[in-house]
Design a protein around this motif. Structure first.
Motif, PDB file in Angstrom:
ATOM      1  N   THR A 158       0.826  -1.200   0.000  1.00 50.48           N
ATOM      2  CA  THR A 158       0.000   0.000   0.000  1.00 50.48           C
ATOM      3  C   THR A 158       0.865   1.256   0.000  1.00 50.48           C
ATOM      4  N   ILE A 159       0.250   2.352  -0.421  1.00 48.53           N
ATOM      5  CA  ILE A 159       0.867   3.679  -0.395  1.00 48.53           C
ATOM      6  C   ILE A 159      -0.074   4.591   0.375  1.00 48.53           C
ATOM      7  N   ASP A 160       0.450   5.369   1.306  1.00 47.13           N
ATOM      8  CA  ASP A 160      -0.346   6.402   1.968  1.00 47.13           C
ATOM      9  C   ASP A 160      -0.105   7.691   1.206  1.00 47.13           C
ATOM     10  N   LEU A 161      -1.093   8.134   0.467  1.00 48.23           N
ATOM     11  CA  LEU A 161      -0.916   9.251  -0.443  1.00 48.23           C
ATOM     12  C   LEU A 161      -1.939  10.339  -0.114  1.00 48.23           C
ATOM     13  N   PHE A 162      -1.459  11.400   0.552  1.00 51.07           N
ATOM     14  CA  PHE A 162      -2.303  12.543   0.893  1.00 51.07           C
ATOM     15  C   PHE A 162      -3.536  12.117   1.688  1.00 51.07           C
ATOM     16  N   GLY A 163      -3.319  11.219   2.652  1.00 52.88           N
ATOM     17  CA  GLY A 163      -4.393  10.805   3.546  1.00 52.88           C
ATOM     18  C   GLY A 163      -5.236   9.659   3.042  1.00 52.88           C
ATOM     19  N   ALA A 164      -4.980   9.167   1.844  1.00 54.71           N
ATOM     20  CA  ALA A 164      -5.718   8.022   1.296  1.00 54.71           C
ATOM     21  C   ALA A 164      -4.788   6.824   1.181  1.00 54.71           C
ATOM     22  N   THR A 165      -5.310   5.647   1.472  1.00 53.76           N
ATOM     23  CA  THR A 165      -4.542   4.412   1.333  1.00 53.76           C
ATOM     24  C   THR A 165      -4.822   3.799  -0.031  1.00 53.76           C
ATOM     25  N   ILE A 166      -3.768   3.643  -0.817  1.00 48.58           N
ATOM     26  CA  ILE A 166      -3.874   3.085  -2.163  1.00 48.58           C
ATOM     27  C   ILE A 166      -3.161   1.738  -2.166  1.00 48.58           C
ATOM     28  N   GLU A 167      -3.833   0.715  -2.649  1.00 49.53           N
ATOM     29  CA  GLU A 167      -3.271  -0.640  -2.634  1.00 49.53           C
ATOM     30  C   GLU A 167      -2.917  -1.091  -4.043  1.00 49.53           C
ATOM     31  N   ARG A 168      -1.719  -1.634  -4.185  1.00 41.75           N
ATOM     32  CA  ARG A 168      -1.318  -2.245  -5.455  1.00 41.75           C
ATOM     33  C   ARG A 168      -1.975  -3.614  -5.567  1.00 41.75           C
ATOM     34  N   SER A 185     -13.212   2.393  -2.468  1.00 38.82           N
ATOM     35  CA  SER A 185     -14.323   1.610  -3.009  1.00 38.82           C
ATOM     36  C   SER A 185     -14.214   1.372  -4.502  1.00 38.82           C
ATOM     37  N   LEU A 186     -13.090   1.766  -5.121  1.00 36.27           N
ATOM     38  CA  LEU A 186     -12.915   1.647  -6.574  1.00 36.27           C
ATOM     39  C   LEU A 186     -11.588   0.977  -6.882  1.00 36.27           C
ATOM     40  N   ALA A 187     -11.570   0.128  -7.921  1.00 38.59           N
ATOM     41  CA  ALA A 187     -10.320  -0.492  -8.376  1.00 38.59           C
ATOM     42  C   ALA A 187     -10.172  -0.265  -9.875  1.00 38.59           C
ATOM     43  N   TYR A 188      -8.910  -0.033 -10.289  1.00 37.89           N
ATOM     44  CA  TYR A 188      -8.584   0.230 -11.686  1.00 37.89           C
ATOM     45  C   TYR A 188      -7.604  -0.831 -12.151  1.00 37.89           C
ATOM     46  N   LEU A 189      -8.055  -1.680 -13.108  1.00 35.38           N
ATOM     47  CA  LEU A 189      -7.273  -2.837 -13.542  1.00 35.38           C
ATOM     48  C   LEU A 189      -7.183  -2.842 -15.068  1.00 35.38           C
ATOM     49  N   THR A 190      -6.426  -1.911 -15.616  1.00 34.31           N
ATOM     50  CA  THR A 190      -6.282  -1.839 -17.060  1.00 34.31           C
ATOM     51  C   THR A 190      -5.250  -2.855 -17.554  1.00 34.31           C
ATOM     52  N   ASP A 191      -5.271  -3.134 -18.858  1.00 32.57           N
ATOM     53  CA  ASP A 191      -4.308  -4.034 -19.504  1.00 32.57           C
ATOM     54  C   ASP A 191      -4.270  -5.417 -18.856  1.00 32.57           C
ATOM     55  N   MET A 192      -5.423  -5.868 -18.464  1.00 32.27           N
ATOM     56  CA  MET A 192      -5.557  -7.129 -17.742  1.00 32.27           C
ATOM     57  C   MET A 192      -5.939  -8.244 -18.706  1.00 32.27           C
ATOM     58  N   ILE A 275     -13.016   7.175  -1.575  1.00 36.00           N
ATOM     59  CA  ILE A 275     -11.608   6.772  -1.512  1.00 36.00           C
ATOM     60  C   ILE A 275     -11.196   6.414  -0.089  1.00 36.00           C
ATOM     61  N   HIS A 276     -11.960   6.879   0.895  1.00 38.72           N
ATOM     62  CA  HIS A 276     -11.700   6.515   2.292  1.00 38.72           C
ATOM     63  C   HIS A 276     -12.638   5.382   2.677  1.00 38.72           C
ATOM     64  N   ASN A 277     -12.200   4.559   3.635  1.00 40.76           N
ATOM     65  CA  ASN A 277     -13.049   3.433   4.018  1.00 40.76           C
ATOM     66  C   ASN A 277     -14.261   3.915   4.808  1.00 40.76           C
ATOM     67  N   SER A 278     -15.205   3.017   5.014  1.00 40.08           N
ATOM     68  CA  SER A 278     -16.487   3.403   5.601  1.00 40.08           C
ATOM     69  C   SER A 278     -16.330   4.006   6.985  1.00 40.08           C
ATOM     70  N   ASN A 279     -15.436   3.441   7.789  1.00 47.32           N
ATOM     71  CA  ASN A 279     -15.254   3.961   9.141  1.00 47.32           C
ATOM     72  C   ASN A 279     -14.721   5.373   9.127  1.00 47.32           C
ATOM     73  N   GLU A 280     -13.736   5.638   8.218  1.00 45.65           N
ATOM     74  CA  GLU A 280     -13.181   6.980   8.102  1.00 45.65           C
ATOM     75  C   GLU A 280     -14.239   7.962   7.636  1.00 45.65           C
ATOM     76  N   ALA A 281     -15.020   7.553   6.628  1.00 49.80           N
ATOM     77  CA  ALA A 281     -15.999   8.466   6.037  1.00 49.80           C
ATOM     78  C   ALA A 281     -17.124   8.770   7.011  1.00 49.80           C
ATOM     79  N   ALA A 282     -17.419   7.847   7.919  1.00 53.88           N
ATOM     80  CA  ALA A 282     -18.532   8.039   8.836  1.00 53.88           C
ATOM     81  C   ALA A 282     -18.165   8.885  10.036  1.00 53.88           C
ATOM     82  N   GLN A 283     -16.884   9.097  10.261  1.00 54.82           N
ATOM     83  CA  GLN A 283     -16.458   9.846  11.449  1.00 54.82           C
ATOM     84  C   GLN A 283     -16.740  11.331  11.311  1.00 54.82           C
TER      85      GLN A 283
END
Length: 283
Positions: A158-168, A185-192, A275-283
């Motif tokens: 994962t990368i912590d990028l400007f407060g968001a966790t991005i997973e490879r 909540s979104l995944a981008y899988l191009t050239d698959m 882009i934030h998980n449900s717990n983060e967004a609900a706080q």
């Protein structure tokens, strides 16, 4: 009767498709087919790339780019991308890296270098092609001001990028593994062409998944329409969008035949997501 409190969590980010085309683009040079001659603007597909916009914890809007294809400059001008905070790379093929040098004016005059993220094989390609940017001796004086960070290809990176966790997310592109990314909540899988079994486990609970769907016929290094539909249904996201589309797929007729919740993306399409998980967004 008192109004019930909604459990729906509002989107806090936006994805913009800069390009949704294959490596040759659509229209394809020298091709007289109906899609290449189409007047439907959704059939005009530049090389695949996306931009994400979301606020950091201080409330500053951040812009994260995925890939820099040959048309990045024209895409940025067309869609008003005047600022980029970071770039993620999926792999080192020409249609995903050759616009790198157009990052230069977006890096000048900044307090810090622009961070780039790529796995080892992709970073090697970028450093080789753009040697004048990265070499220590006799570096070109107006090269892009960037820092290239190498990502581990281990599952769960994962990368912590400007407060968001991005997973490879590991993705198969023919015989090679490349990088997809999950952004909340979104995944981008191009050239698959396929997904390793372990990647399905990391794609649970998605609102949106974006998958390669090159054409109708099977291809050695890209998923085709029927296979992409099956993969989308197995992932089970609420909405699926196909990208990296060739001139074999006419937007309107193909869209009409797709199952409910599955769509063709097009250049300029914007998607809200969390882009934030449900717990983060609900706080």
């Amino acid at each position: 009767m008192a109004e019930q409190e909604s459990n729906v969590i509002a989107p806090d980010a936006e994805l913009l498709f800069l390009g949704t085309g294959t490596s040759m683009g659509v229209p394809t040079l020298g091709c007289p087919c109906d899609v290449c001659a189409s007047t439907d603007p959704r059939n005009n597909r530049t090389r695949s790339s996306i931009v994400l916009r979301y606020d950091d914890p201080e409330g500053t809007q951040r812009t994260v780019l995925v890939d820099t294809g040959q048309e990045f400059r024209m895409q940025a001008l067309r869609f008003g991308v005047n600022h980029v905070d970071a770039v993620l790379y999926t792999h080192g093929h020409a249609d995903h890296v050759l616009g790198f040098d157009d990052l230069r004016p977006l890096t000048f005059g900044k307090a810090a270098n622009m961070p780039l993220y790529a796995d080892d094989s992709t970073a090697d390609v970028i450093e080789r092609i753009f040697d004048y940017t990265f070499r220590k001796k006799d570096r070109y004086p107006t090269s892009a001001r960037v820092d290239l960070h190498r990502l581990s290809d281990e599952p769960g990176t994962t990368i912590d990028l400007f407060g968001a966790t991005i997973e490879r997310i590991p993705v198969l592109h023919g015989r090679h593994e490349i990088a997809g990314y999950r952004f909340g909540s979104l995944a981008y899988l191009t050239d698959m062409s396929d997904l390793p079994e372990q990647s399905y486990e990391r794609l649970q609970g998605l609102d949106v998944v974006i998958l390669d769907a090159l054409r109708r016929e099977p291809h050695p290094s890209h998923s085709h329409l029927e296979k992409s539909i099956a993969i989308a249904q197995r992932i089970g996201a609420k909405q699926t969008y196909f990208t990296h589309i060739s001139h074999d797929l006419d937007h309107g007729p193909t869209e009409d035949e797709l199952p409910k919740g599955i769509h063709l993306a097009y250049d300029g399409l914007r998607l809200p997501f969390r882009i934030h998980n449900s717990n983060e967004a609900a706080q």
